[in-house]
Scaffold this motif. Structure first.
Motif, short mmCIF file in Angstrom:
data_model
loop_
_atom_site.label_atom_id
_atom_site.label_comp_id
_atom_site.label_asym_id
_atom_site.label_seq_id
_atom_site.Cartn_x
_atom_site.Cartn_y
_atom_site.Cartn_z
N GLY A 130 -2.44 8.98 10.07
CA GLY A 130 -1.04 7.52 9.45
C GLY A 130 -1.27 6.35 9.84
O GLY A 130 -1.14 5.38 9.42
N ARG A 131 -1.97 6.04 11.41
CA ARG A 131 -2.39 4.94 11.69
C ARG A 131 -3.26 4.31 10.58
O ARG A 131 -2.81 2.85 10.46
CB ARG A 131 -2.33 4.60 12.92
N GLN A 134 -1.49 2.71 7.95
CA GLN A 134 -1.09 1.60 7.99
C GLN A 134 -1.27 0.60 7.81
O GLN A 134 -0.81 -0.33 7.71
CB GLN A 134 0.31 1.94 9.27
N GLN A 135 -2.64 0.21 8.53
CA GLN A 135 -3.36 -0.71 8.62
C GLN A 135 -4.15 -0.71 7.53
O GLN A 135 -3.60 -2.35 6.62
CB GLN A 135 -4.36 -0.59 9.44
N VAL A 137 -1.87 -0.83 4.83
CA VAL A 137 -0.93 -1.32 4.27
C VAL A 137 -0.56 -2.49 4.65
O VAL A 137 -0.35 -3.95 3.32
CB VAL A 137 0.47 0.00 4.26
N ASP A 138 -0.38 -2.62 5.77
CA ASP A 138 -0.92 -4.33 6.76
C ASP A 138 -1.62 -5.04 6.22
O ASP A 138 -1.15 -5.97 5.95
CB ASP A 138 -0.67 -4.41 8.42
N GLU A 144 2.44 -0.68 -0.51
CA GLU A 144 4.12 -0.31 0.18
C GLU A 144 3.95 1.58 0.73
O GLU A 144 3.86 1.68 -0.86
CB GLU A 144 5.37 -0.92 0.44
N ASN A 146 5.80 5.35 2.08
CA ASN A 146 6.19 6.06 3.19
C ASN A 146 4.92 6.91 3.66
O ASN A 146 4.40 7.99 3.14
CB ASN A 146 6.93 7.09 2.84
N VAL A 147 4.28 6.17 5.02
CA VAL A 147 3.31 6.72 5.17
C VAL A 147 3.04 8.22 6.10
O VAL A 147 2.10 9.00 5.80
CB VAL A 147 2.63 5.94 6.62
N THR A 148 4.31 8.79 5.91
CA THR A 148 4.63 9.60 6.25
C THR A 148 3.73 11.07 5.32
O THR A 148 2.96 11.81 5.80
CB THR A 148 5.74 10.54 7.67
#
Lengths: 191, 191
Positions: A130-131, A134-135, A137-138, A144, A146-148
Motif C-alpha cells: 500500500g505504501r 501511495q507513493q 499517487v503522491d 487518486e 482508495n489505496v486499500t
DNA sequence: GTCTATACGATGATAGAC
DNA sequence: GTCTATCATCGTATAGAC
C-alpha cells in the motif's frame, strides 16, 4: 545442515500435498505413502501435522517478503516498483505454486499463536504494498485512489494464475506478465 | 411447495456453515446442532452431506447466471454491460456471501458427475463474460486485450470482498463499487 | 529411525423403536 | 419424522520391539 535429508523430503512432499489437496484434505497417511515411509516414522522427524504447516507457511511468507525487500531497496520510481511487485507475484504464481497457494489460502488453517503471528506478517506485507501505491499517487504517477481497495483488488486479482497457468494455453510467462500489467495500469478503457 | 420447511431450514444452515467453515471442516453434527435436530434426523430430509453441497452449489450458480441473463437482455452498450456485471459481483459479495463463497471456492468439493456438470456451467458463465468484453473491444470502447486474461483477472479480483466487507471499515457498498469500477476501467495510471 | 500394533476421537451414515 | 444406539472408517498420534 539445518534439516536432515529425510525431513527435507517430508517437507517437500507435504508442501505439494497441501497445495494440491488443501491442508484439511491432506492426510498424514497420504504423506507417508508419498515419502515412502510408515505414518509413525514421520513422527520421528516432525512433531505434528500442523508443525509442517507452520514451517511451510513461514517459508512461503519469506519468499514474498524477500522479493518485496529487494524491490523496496532499488531506487526505481514508485510506479516502476509496483510494476516489479506485480511481476513478482506473477513469477511466484507460475514457478512456485506452493508458496502462492500457502500464502494466499492455506495459512488460514494455522492455529494460535501462529495464526496471529502470520497475520501480522501478512499485514506488514500489505502495508508495504500500500505504501508503494501511495507513493505513486503522491508522485503524480497514479490516479487518486482508495489505496486499500486498489491494493486488495490487485493482490487478489492474480489468484487464478496458479490454477490456470500449468495447463499452459500456449502463452509465455513474459507475455502473460505484459498483458496483466497493461490491464492493471491502463484499465479496460481505451484511452 | 417444492421443499418442506424443515428441509429449507437444513439447507439454509448448511449454506451458512459451509461458507463459514468450509465444506470439509463443516460436520453433520455441527449442522444438526444448529438446526436443533439429532444427526440421524437430518437423514430423513437429505440423503448425504454432499447432496447438500450439490443443491447449494447449483443454487449459487443460478444467482450468478440469472444476473448475467438480466444484464445480457438489456440493450446497453458493451462497456455499460460489463460495468453492470462487475456491480453484480460486488453486490453478491456484500449481500449474499454464501453464493459468492460457494461459486468461488466450495464447488471444488463436489464429486463426479456433479463436479463436471458444475464446471460446464461455470465455464459457460466465463464465456459469456468474455463475450461482453470482446464486444467492448469490437465497439472500440475497450483497449485491445487478451480477453481471457482480463476476464479471469477481473473475475478473481473481487474475491477479497466477502472477507473484508463485513468488518465494514466505514465505507458504503456504493462508494466501494465506484472505487472498484474506476480502478478496473481506468487502471492505476493517471491519464 | 523404522517398523508393527494400537489408542482414541471424530466423522458420515444406518437400524429400528416410537 | 424424530429419537437412541450403533457402525465402519478414517483421522492424528503414541508405545515399544528391532
Amino acid at each position: 545442515m539445518a534439516v536432515s535429508p529425510t525431513k527435507k523430503r517430508i517437507l517437500d512432499e507435504a508442501s505439494k500435498l497441501f497445495q494440491e489437496n488443501g491442508y484439511l484434505a491432506a492426510s498424514m497417511r497420504d504423506l507417508a505413502k508419498r515419502v515412502g515411509l510408515q505414518v509413525s516414522s514421520l513422527y520421528s522427524h516432525v512433531g505434528s501435522k500442523e508443525e509442517l504447516l507452520q514451517k511451510i507457511c513461514f517459508d512461503s511468507a519469506r519468499v514474498y517478503l524477500e522479493g518485496m525487500k529487494t524491490i523496496e531497496e532499488t531506487d526505481a520510481s514508485p510506479s516502476e516498483k509496483v510494476r516489479q511487485l506485480i511481476a513478482l507475484h506473477i513469477q511466484i504464481a507460475t514457478t512456485d505454486v506452493t508458496s502462492m497457494t500457502i500464502f494466499s489460502d492455506e495459512w488460514r488453517h494455522l492455529s494460535e499463536p501462529y495464526l496471529q503471528e502470520f497475520r501480522i506478517i501478512r499485514r506488514d506485507y500489505e502495508r508495504r504494498f500500500g505504501r508503494m501505491l501511495q507513493q505513486g499517487v503522491d508522485a503524480g504517477e497514479f490516479a487518486e485512489m482508495n489505496v486499500t481497495i486498489c491494493l486488495l483488488t490487485i493482490f487478489t486479482s492474480l489468484r487464478w494464475l496458479h490454477r490456470w497457468y500449468p495447463e499452459k494455453r500456449g502463452i509465455s510467462v513474459k507475455s502473460l506478465e505484459t498483458e496483466i500489467l497493461r490491464f492493471l495500469f491502463e484499465g479496460l478503457k481505451k484511452h
